[in-house]
Motif scaffolding. Structure first.
Motif, PDB file in Angstrom:
ATOM      1  N   ALA A  83       0.810  -1.216   0.000  1.00 56.35           N
ATOM      2  CA  ALA A  83       0.000   0.000   0.000  1.00 56.35           C
ATOM      3  C   ALA A  83       0.842   1.263   0.000  1.00 56.35           C
ATOM      4  CB  ALA A  83      -0.934   0.010   1.213  1.00 56.35           C
ATOM      5  N   HIS A  90      -6.023   0.901  -0.930  1.00 55.26           N
ATOM      6  CA  HIS A  90      -6.999  -0.103  -0.535  1.00 55.26           C
ATOM      7  C   HIS A  90      -8.246   0.079  -1.399  1.00 55.26           C
ATOM      8  CE1 HIS A  90      -8.340   3.352   1.889  1.00 55.26           C
ATOM      9  NE2 HIS A  90      -9.546   2.807   1.837  1.00 55.26           N
ATOM     10  N   SER A 130     -12.387  -4.376   7.798  1.00 58.75           N
ATOM     11  CA  SER A 130     -11.309  -4.687   6.853  1.00 58.75           C
ATOM     12  C   SER A 130     -11.064  -6.188   6.755  1.00 58.75           C
ATOM     13  CB  SER A 130     -10.003  -4.013   7.284  1.00 58.75           C
ATOM     14  OG  SER A 130     -10.086  -2.630   7.115  1.00 58.75           O
ATOM     15  N   GLN A 132      -8.262  -8.866   4.275  1.00 54.72           N
ATOM     16  CA  GLN A 132      -7.184  -8.917   3.287  1.00 54.72           C
ATOM     17  C   GLN A 132      -7.498  -9.997   2.258  1.00 54.72           C
ATOM     18  OE1 GLN A 132      -6.103  -6.042   5.139  1.00 54.72           O
ATOM     19  NE2 GLN A 132      -4.487  -6.544   3.698  1.00 54.72           N
ATOM     20  N   ASN A 138      -5.832  -4.782   0.865  1.00 59.05           N
ATOM     21  CA  ASN A 138      -6.802  -4.454   1.905  1.00 59.05           C
ATOM     22  C   ASN A 138      -8.137  -4.087   1.287  1.00 59.05           C
ATOM     23  OD1 ASN A 138      -7.702  -1.777   3.921  1.00 59.05           O
ATOM     24  ND2 ASN A 138      -7.656  -3.854   4.693  1.00 59.05           N
ATOM     25  N   GLU A 140     -11.906  -2.896   2.336  1.00 63.91           N
ATOM     26  CA  GLU A 140     -12.750  -2.393   3.406  1.00 63.91           C
ATOM     27  C   GLU A 140     -14.195  -2.537   2.970  1.00 63.91           C
ATOM     28  OE1 GLU A 140     -10.010   1.204   5.247  1.00 63.91           O
ATOM     29  OE2 GLU A 140     -11.794   1.697   4.108  1.00 63.91           O
TER      30      GLU A 140
END
Length: 148
Positions: A83, A90, A130, A132, A138, A140
């Motif tokens: 990131a 994300h 969140s 993964q 990531n 959300e």
């Protein structure tokens, strides 16, 4: 148009670069509870698919409410999402309510998929959860915050 160069209406699609299309497709299919609408992942072992945008480079895509999330299998197997590099930080997927977040948390737990805590973010008017993906991207899940 209000003075900008463009006036976008929203996002049409986002495509994520993945290392293993079979693994990523299975994860997102499980997350969304449905198969991809467009899917060329069964052709991933065909060397010609890697250069063919019409077959989405051997990828697949999921469409919901007019927005498409595509998976493009071109990253090397040892690569991992970061990131802190240029590009995506994300991806946030909107859900209908905070109750939907709690239901998603329960279903993620039932599926054995690790997740973060549900977090209330008053300055943004959102509550998020969140998770993964297999390449550590990531995701959300976000719902509008409701004041009680």
């Amino acid at each position: 148009m209000s003075g900008g160069i463009i006036n976008p209406l929203g996002f049409a699609h986002v495509r994520l670069t993945v290392t293993d299309i079979r693994r990523s497709k299975a994860f997102y299919q499980r997350l969304f509870g449905r198969p991809p609408g467009s899917d060329f992942s069964d052709e991933i072992d065909d060397p010609t698919v890697h250069d063919d945008p019409w077959r989405t480079y051997g990828g697949c895509s999921f469409t919901f409410h007019g927005v498409t999330l595509g998976l493009r299998p071109v990253a090397s197997a040892d690569d991992r999402f970061d990131a802190d590099r240029v590009g995506l930080d994300h991806l946030t997927l909107r859900v209908g309510s905070v109750d939907d977040l709690y239901e998603a948390a329960r279903r993620l737990d039932d599926a054995g998929i690790p997740r973060g805590e549900i977090s209330d973010l008053p300055p943004f008017g959102l509550v998020i959860l969140s998770v993964q993906d297999p390449d550590d991207i990531n995701l959300e899940l976000a719902a509008p915050r409701t004041d009680t």
